[in-house]
Structure formats: structure tokens, C-alpha cells
Design an enzyme around this catalytic site. Structure first.
Site, PDB file in Angstrom:
ATOM      1  N   LYS A  79     -13.525   0.562   1.540  1.00 29.44           N
ATOM      2  CA  LYS A  79     -12.504   0.222   2.524  1.00 29.44           C
ATOM      3  C   LYS A  79     -12.743   1.106   3.759  1.00 29.44           C
ATOM      4  O   LYS A  79     -12.785   2.316   3.648  1.00 29.44           O
ATOM      5  CB  LYS A  79     -11.121   0.484   1.925  1.00 29.44           C
ATOM      6  CG  LYS A  79      -9.984  -0.089   2.705  1.00 29.44           C
ATOM      7  CD  LYS A  79      -8.706  -0.151   1.869  1.00 29.44           C
ATOM      8  CE  LYS A  79      -7.568  -0.743   2.684  1.00 29.44           C
ATOM      9  NZ  LYS A  79      -6.359  -0.976   1.875  1.00 29.44           N
TER      10      LYS A  79
ATOM     11  N   GLU B  11       6.259  -5.791  -8.115  1.00 32.00           N
ATOM     12  CA  GLU B  11       7.688  -5.679  -7.769  1.00 32.00           C
ATOM     13  C   GLU B  11       8.581  -6.038  -8.953  1.00 32.00           C
ATOM     14  O   GLU B  11       9.605  -5.401  -9.200  1.00 32.00           O
ATOM     15  CB  GLU B  11       8.011  -6.586  -6.581  1.00 32.00           C
ATOM     16  CG  GLU B  11       7.502  -6.084  -5.240  1.00 32.00           C
ATOM     17  CD  GLU B  11       6.036  -6.383  -5.003  1.00 32.00           C
ATOM     18  OE1 GLU B  11       5.422  -7.096  -5.817  1.00 32.00           O
ATOM     19  OE2 GLU B  11       5.497  -5.886  -3.992  1.00 32.00           O
TER      20      GLU B  11
ATOM     21  N   ARG C 151      10.189 -11.187  -4.440  1.00 35.93           N
ATOM     22  CA  ARG C 151       9.337 -11.488  -5.601  1.00 35.93           C
ATOM     23  C   ARG C 151      10.010 -11.066  -6.914  1.00 35.93           C
ATOM     24  O   ARG C 151       9.597 -11.468  -7.987  1.00 35.93           O
ATOM     25  CB  ARG C 151       7.988 -10.794  -5.448  1.00 35.93           C
ATOM     26  CG  ARG C 151       7.027 -11.179  -6.514  1.00 35.93           C
ATOM     27  CD  ARG C 151       5.590 -10.997  -6.170  1.00 35.93           C
ATOM     28  NE  ARG C 151       5.039 -12.066  -5.335  1.00 35.93           N
ATOM     29  CZ  ARG C 151       3.736 -12.094  -5.037  1.00 35.93           C
ATOM     30  NH1 ARG C 151       2.953 -11.126  -5.445  1.00 35.93           N
ATOM     31  NH2 ARG C 151       3.252 -13.072  -4.299  1.00 35.93           N
TER      32      ARG C 151
HETATM   33  C1  LIG Z   1       3.719  -8.895  -3.035  1.00 35.57           C
HETATM   34  C2  LIG Z   1       3.170  -7.875  -2.067  1.00 35.57           C
HETATM   35  N1  LIG Z   1       3.498  -6.580  -2.242  1.00 35.57           N
HETATM   36  C3  LIG Z   1       3.043  -5.643  -1.370  1.00 35.57           C
HETATM   37  C4  LIG Z   1       2.243  -6.000  -0.317  1.00 35.57           C
HETATM   38  C5  LIG Z   1       1.782  -4.960   0.693  1.00 35.57           C
HETATM   39  N2  LIG Z   1       0.334  -4.831   0.691  1.00 35.57           N
HETATM   40  C6  LIG Z   1      -0.424  -5.347   1.627  1.00 35.57           C
HETATM   41  S1  LIG Z   1      -2.044  -5.023   1.415  1.00 35.57           S
HETATM   42  C7  LIG Z   1      -1.698  -4.130   0.008  1.00 35.57           C
HETATM   43  C8  LIG Z   1      -2.793  -3.470  -0.760  1.00 35.57           C
HETATM   44  C9  LIG Z   1      -3.763  -4.506  -1.230  1.00 35.57           C
HETATM   45  O1  LIG Z   1      -4.778  -3.819  -1.925  1.00 35.57           O
HETATM   46  P1  LIG Z   1      -6.090  -4.625  -2.269  1.00 35.57           P
HETATM   47  O2  LIG Z   1      -5.731  -5.930  -2.849  1.00 35.57           O
HETATM   48  O3  LIG Z   1      -6.924  -3.707  -3.071  1.00 35.57           O
HETATM   49  O4  LIG Z   1      -6.757  -4.939  -0.849  1.00 35.57           O
HETATM   50  P2  LIG Z   1      -7.467  -3.903   0.140  1.00 35.57           P
HETATM   51  O5  LIG Z   1      -6.400  -3.501   1.158  1.00 35.57           O
HETATM   52  O6  LIG Z   1      -7.973  -2.762  -0.668  1.00 35.57           O
HETATM   53  O7  LIG Z   1      -8.583  -4.681   0.786  1.00 35.57           O
HETATM   54  C10 LIG Z   1      -0.355  -4.124  -0.256  1.00 35.57           C
HETATM   55  C11 LIG Z   1       0.280  -3.402  -1.378  1.00 35.57           C
HETATM   56  C12 LIG Z   1       1.928  -7.383  -0.174  1.00 35.57           C
HETATM   57  N3  LIG Z   1       1.167  -7.806   0.874  1.00 35.57           N
HETATM   58  N4  LIG Z   1       2.391  -8.279  -1.056  1.00 35.57           N
END
Ligand SMILES: Cc1ncc(C[n+]2csc(CCOP(=O)(O)OP(=O)(O)O)c2C)c(N)n1
Ligand SMILES: CC(=O)[C@@H](O)[C@H](O)COP(=O)(O)O
Ligand SMILES: [Mg+2]
Length: 622
Positions: free
Chosen positions: A282, A369, A397
């Protein structure tokens, strides 16, 4: 120094990309990465996730016949490269701006955006739907879900894997983009499994054990080898995903086009469900983001040659999130029963300080969640005082967990609902537009909305003192600039605060809407009430005002349907004589992205809009 992008500027669709010789792709990746750094540093947005998926995005559009082959991007915050390669390079300066391009995939924006995402962990379900549609229509096309390791931690992802693995005749490719990172540091058992695989710690440990036994009789060495195979079989996620019926391939280097291209070419020819595990970094290719992918996850505009300056208070004012962060540490010092829970939003929800000061009372449960709420319910059932810090939009959610596990059992869980109301650049998927509607109708809840930062602190304390479910909902960003009192005092439950006495018109403001309401109250010489509680309402005051005013106006930053105003109207049914009402809130449509102030003006919730709405039904000074 002006940077040029000769290869990138010649690509207006994936067809142009696919016309390139594959030997040109590394140069294209270099251009795309630099373009994203330059562009996002000017507009703000999600950066480190986009830098980590440059090669994967190029390889997917190069190998697969998009948009016939469908790509569904989980969360979708990593799709800026995808948007650039699918004809939207020129729109990047409008990213997340008012009436500009969305920061997430949207079907209305492009045929290459096959599915709207932003809330995580939906991609496998959606891609499976598309794969089944292709099978049922006899179409030879592929459906691909690109999901991150963080998004993989949500139950919904496993629900989809479980269903998909049972469908041998469906052509679905799930690509796990594993960068060992969510928004906060990775958590959970899945992270351990993936980490073990990638470092090969367990396998190499078994191999070393085997090596030490070299001096021993062959049967023992053979046994050691069998142990290694068994251990490898037990811990690799390949086993985990193969048990779900997928053909697991990987892990491969997600930045190495020489690995990605042949692997994807082969997978494109295979039928059935497949699971490709790619490992990326990342923030790849931008040293500052590589060093701190969390800081560069979501950025405001910044000078990319110097990097982000430490993000302190915005304009000298505390944000509501910072007010919550300080309050949680203060209440935790007073009450040992307090624990803090976040579903993977440690930074965004303001739990960094609490996690440092109370590590053994801090729980990041991953992007989960539903689990977060019922985990809190279990804690509360056994005497703890859990505080769930959660964005309004993500609370959606876990609605049944709220009703069934917390409200129905009247358990003392405190909800610190951040990002309530219009959030701005993230747009329709992220606005906290509905919590007053979806929470008010459930029994047993005390629901509050602070007018300023001090009220936020006092309401959180009021919630802590309440023996039952309670919630404080507050907006993204800072408030009126009122410094919170250090002392914490509980408000009398269900009591509003009369802020201005006027004539004929009474403005009942909920939360941050008090600020514009006071401005309009001065202009129209109206009564202004800071309602403080959405549930229970101050019914006595409402009925009293109904007898001394001709128009009752409710103002809330929530859907007007089923919101606080609806509840006030319900109270007014008991008024001795009918009184005119006017409910102001978010209209019955989705609100796109832009600056918060722009969006409030668009929906008529700024002072000008409120005044116009009132004088339209009740001519001023009449
Ligand atoms: C249901 C939900 N909860 C929380 C979020 C906030 N959120 C956005 S990106 C993220 C992390 C995602 O991690 P990953 O899937 O590993 O993607 P990366 O950012 O590492 O590319 C979160 C928790 C969301 N978008 N949707
Ligand atoms: C993609 C996602 O869901 C999060 O990154 C979200 O954009 C964070 O929102 P804030 O910027 O309001 O913390
Ligand atoms: Mg990740």
C-alpha cells in the site's frame, strides 16, 4: 519540472491499452503512478491504495476484455487508475468535487464501472451475481472481484465465498489484493494466516527442522517432510479458500507484470471458481506513502514533493472526532468498565489515543460492523460499558444487531456515531443521512445530537451514565468552535434548551443545525430551540410552543422522511389546537459528493435556504 505522460495520454480506453506491446507496460505503470501522485496531491482523495494497485489494474484491463469481462472493485477507493485507463483521465481534476467525478466506481459514470462500491466486502457477492447471469445467458465472459485483505475480514465476503464455492459451473475469479493493511493496522486471525503464508515462517521452520534431522535415519527425514507438507496444508490460506471450493493460486507479486500477466492469461481460460492471491504494498512507489500507508490512505491536498504536514486541529478548532477521542480517554480513567470498539476505523473514529493509553481495553474488530455490535452487547451483558465508535453510514450494516442484540435487551452500549449528516467528498455512499430515521423508531434508545463541541462531550457523558442503549450523533469535521468544559455533567434526559424567544415562528433545531437556525431566528425574530434529544423528545416544550406560535419548523441534517421532524409532528397530534408545521431536512434523493457547505446549500439547509423555505410558506413579518 513538467512531467509528461506519453503512453498514458494516448490511452482513452482499455482497447488503446491492449494495443500496446506488453514490454511497454512497465513504462506505462511508471507514468500512471506518477500521474496519480500529482493528481491526487492536487485534489485530495485516496492515495496509498491507488498506488498499490497500479500494476494490477493495468494487467486486468490488458488481459481481460473489459467491460464485457466484468471487474468489481471492493470498496472502490483504489479505482483511480481504473478510471484513468477507462477514458476519465481528463476528469481527474474534478475528483470528488461538486458535480465532478466520484471517488468510487459508479454505474452511471462509466460502463467500465460494473458495480457501485464504497462500503466494503460486497464485490464477491456482486461478481458472483454477474457470473451466474453470464452462465444463465450462455455468455462467455468472466466476472472478477478484486478485494483487499481488510475487506476480506467482513462476514459478507465469506457468505459469498461459501455460496460461490458451491457453484462449479460459474466462471468467477476472486483476486485478493493482500497488502497486509486496512486503514488501521491489520487485525484478526485471517491476517495471521495470510502473514504466515507470505513470510513462509511456518513452512521454513518445518524445513529447518527437517534440515537439522539430515544426520538422522531416512525414515525420520521423510517424516519431517510429511510434517512440513501437513503444516503447510493446514496454515496456507489456499487450504482456507480451497475448502470453500476455490482453486487457490498464489501468493504472487502484485507489482510484477511478468508474474501477473501470464497468471491472468491462464486464469482467463479456466472455467469455474478461482482465487488468486496477490501481494502488494500500500503506497507502492511513493516513499512517504510506503513509510506511512495509513497517513496517506485518505489525503487532503498536499505538496507531494514535501509530503503531508502533520494534521493538527482544522483551523484551530477541535473536530468532533477529537472531542470524542479526549472524552473516551477521560471516562476510561474514571470507569474501569469502559472499553472502546471500532470496526477497522481507528484513525477516522478517533481511537488512536485510546488505543495507546488503554491497549487492553481497545478492540479493533476488523471490517465487521455486525460483529462489533453484538460483541459490544456481550460485553454489556456481562457488566462492561462498551463504547462503539462507528460512522453513521457503516452503522447501517449492523441494523439488526442493534435492534435484536442491544435495544431489545436494553443493554448499556454507548454509540459514538461519527460522520452523521452530509460528509462531503465521499458522497452518497458515505453521508450519515439516515441514522435519525432508522434509530428513532426502535424502542429503548436515548438519542442525542450536540449543537457544539462542548455539548458533544457532555452528551457522551450523559450516554455513559444512562443504563440502556444510548447514542450521540455528530458531523464530520469541527463545529462552532466552543471549547469543551473539562468537567462532565449529564444532561437531564429529554430536555431541550430554549436559546431565543421570538414571535409566531418557532425553530426546533437538532444538532449542528442550531447554528443556521440562530441566524435565521434573528432575521425573522423567531423562537429558537436547541432540541438536544431526538429521543426522548421534550414533548412538554413542543406542546407549549404549539400554543404560543403559529408555525413550528424542525431542522435536521438527516432524511426528512422518518427523521426528528416526523417525531415532533407525532407529538403535535396531542396539541389542543392544530398548528402549522414545516419539516426541513435532507430530501428524498441521494446527495452526491462536494464540499459540505456546498451540499448543505444545495439541499437548503444553510441559513439562506432555511429562511427561504420558511418565508415561502409563511411570509416574513406577516
Ligand atoms: C462496511 C465498511 N466499513 C468500513 C469502511 C471504511 N474503509 C474504507 S477502506 C477500508 C480498509 C480497506 O482495507 P483493504 O480492503 O485491505 O483495502 P486497502 O485500503 O488495503 O487497499 C475501510 C475499513 C468501508 N468502506 N466499508
Ligand atoms: C473508503 C472509505 O470508506 C474510507 O476511507 C472513508 O473515505 C473515510 O472517510 P473519512 O475521510 O470521513 O474518514
Ligand atoms: Mg489492505
Amino acid at each position: 519540472m513538467t512531467v509528461t505522460y506519453p503512453l498514458l495520454n494516448a490511452i482513452d480506453s482499455p482497447a488503446d491499452l491492449r494495443a500496446l506491446d506488453r514490454k511497454q507496460l512497465p513504462a506505462l505503470a511508471k507514468e500512471l503512478r506518477q500521474f496519480l501522485i500529482e493528481s491526487v496531491s492536487r485534489t485530495g482523495g485516496h492515495l496509498s491504495s491507488n498506488l498499490g494497485t497500479v500494476e494490477l489494474t493495468i494487467a486486468l484491463h490488458y488481459v481481460f476484455n473489459t467491460p464485457d469481462d466484468r471487474i468489481v472493485w471492493d470498496v472502490g477507493h483504489q479505482t483511480y487508475g481504473h478510471k484513468v485507463l477507462t477514458g476519465r483521465r481528463a476528469r481527474m481534476p474534478t475528483l470528488r468535487k461538486y458535480q465532478g467525478m466520484s471517488g468510487f466506481p459508479r454505474r452511471c459514470e462509466s460502463e467500465y464501472d460494473t458495480f457501485g462500491t464504497a462500503h466494503s466486502s460486497t464485490s464477491i457477492s456482486a461478481a458472483l451475481g454477474m457470473a451466474v447471469a453470464a452462465r444463465n445467458r450462455g455468455e462467455d465472459r468472466r466476472a472478477i472481484a478484486v478485494i483487499g485483505d481488510g475487506a476480506m475480514s467482513a462476514g459478507m465476503a465469506f457468505e459469498a465465498l461459501n455460496n460461490a464455492g458451491d457453484m462449479r459451473d460459474v466462471n468467477l475469479l476472486v483476486i485478493l489484493n493482500d497488502n497486509e493493511m486496512s486503514i488501521s493496522p491489520p487485525v484478526g486471525a485471517l491476517t495471521q494466516i495470510l502473514a504466515r503464508l507470505m513470510t513462509g515462517r511456518t513452512v521454513s521452520a518445518a524445513r529447518r527442522a527437517g534440515g537439522k534431522m539430515l544426520g538422522v535415519a531416512p525414515p525420520m527425514l521423510d517424516f519431517a517432510r510429511r510434517v512440513e507438507e501437513h503444516v503447510k496444508g493446514l496454515v496456507t490460506p489456499g487450504t482456507l479458500f480451497e475448502e470453500f471450493g476455490f482453486n487457490y493460486i498464489g501468493p504472487i507479486d502484485g507489482h510484477d507484470l511478468d508474474a501477473l500477466l501470464p497468471t491472468l492469461h491462464n486464469l482467463r481460460k479456466l472455467d469455474g471458481p478461482h482465487f488468486l492471491h496477490v501481494v502488494t504494498r500500500k503506497g507502492q512507489g511513493y516513499k512517504l506513502a510506503e513509510a506511512d500507508p495509513i497517513l496517506y490512505h485518505g489525503v487532503s491536498t498536499f505538496d507531494h514533493t514535501e509530503g503531508i504536514k502533520s494534521s493538527g486541529k482544522s483551523g484551530g478548532k477541535l473536530s468532533y472526532t477529537q472531542v470524542f477521542s479526549d472524552w473516551l480517554c477521560d471516562i476510561a480513567a474514571q470507569d474501569k468498565r469502559v472499553v472502546g470498539i471500532t470496526p477497522a476505523m481507528r484513525e477516522g473514529s478517533g481511537l488512536v489515543r485510546f488505543a495507546e493509553e488503554y491497549p487492553d481495553r481497545y478492540y479493533d474488530v476488523g471490517i465487521a460492523e455486525q460483529h462489533a455490535l453484538t460483541f459490544a452487547a456481550g460485553l454489556a451483558a456481562d457488566g462492561m460499558k462498551p463504547v462503539v465508535a462507528i460512522y453513521s453510514t457503516f452503522l447501517q450494516r449492523a441494523y439488526d444487531q442493534y435492534i435484536h442484540d442491544i435495544a431489545l435487551q436494553n443493554l448499556p452500549v454507548v454509540f459514538a456515531i461519527d460522520r452523521a449528516g452530509l460528509v462531503g467528498a465521499d458522497g452518497a455512499t458515505h453521508h450519515g443521512a439516515y441514522d435519525l430515521s432508522y434509530l428513532t423508531c426502535i424502542p429503548n434508545l436515548v438519542l442525542m445530537a450536540p449543537a457544539d463541541e462542548n455539548e458533544c462531550r457532555q452528551m457522551l457523558y450523559t450516554a455513559h451514565c444512562h443504563d440502556g442503549p444510548s447514542a450521540v450523533r455528530y458531523p464530520r469535521g469541527s463545529g462552532m468552535g466552543v471549547t469543551p468544559d473539562k468537567a462532565m455533567t449529564a444532561y437531564p434526559i429529554g430536555k431541550a434548551e430554549l436559546r431565543r424567544s421570538g414571535k409566531k415562528i418557532a425553530l426546533l433545531a437538532f444538532g449542528a443545525m442550531l447554528k443556521p437556525a440562530l441566524e435565521v431566528g434573528e432575521q425573522l425574530d423567531a423562537t429558537v430551540v436547541n432540541m438536544r434529544f431526538i429521543k426522548p423528545l421534550d414533548s412538554a416544550l413542543i406542546l407549549e410552543l404549539a400554543q404560543t406560535h403559529e408555525l413550528i419548523v424542525t431542522i435536521e441534517e438527516n432524511a426528512v422522511i422518518g427523521g426528528a421532524g416526523s417525531e415532533v409532528s407525532r407529538v403535535l397530534e396531542a396539541a389542543p389546537a392544530p398548528v402549522r408545521t414545516l419539516r426541513l431536512g435532507l430530501p428524498d434523493r441521494f446527495i452526491d459528493h462536494g464540499e459540505q457547505a456546498q451540499l448543505l446549500a444545495e439541499v437548503g439547509l444553510d441559513a439562506e435556504g432555511i429562511r427561504k423555505a420558511i418565508t415561502a410558506v409563511y411570509p416574513a413579518n406577516s
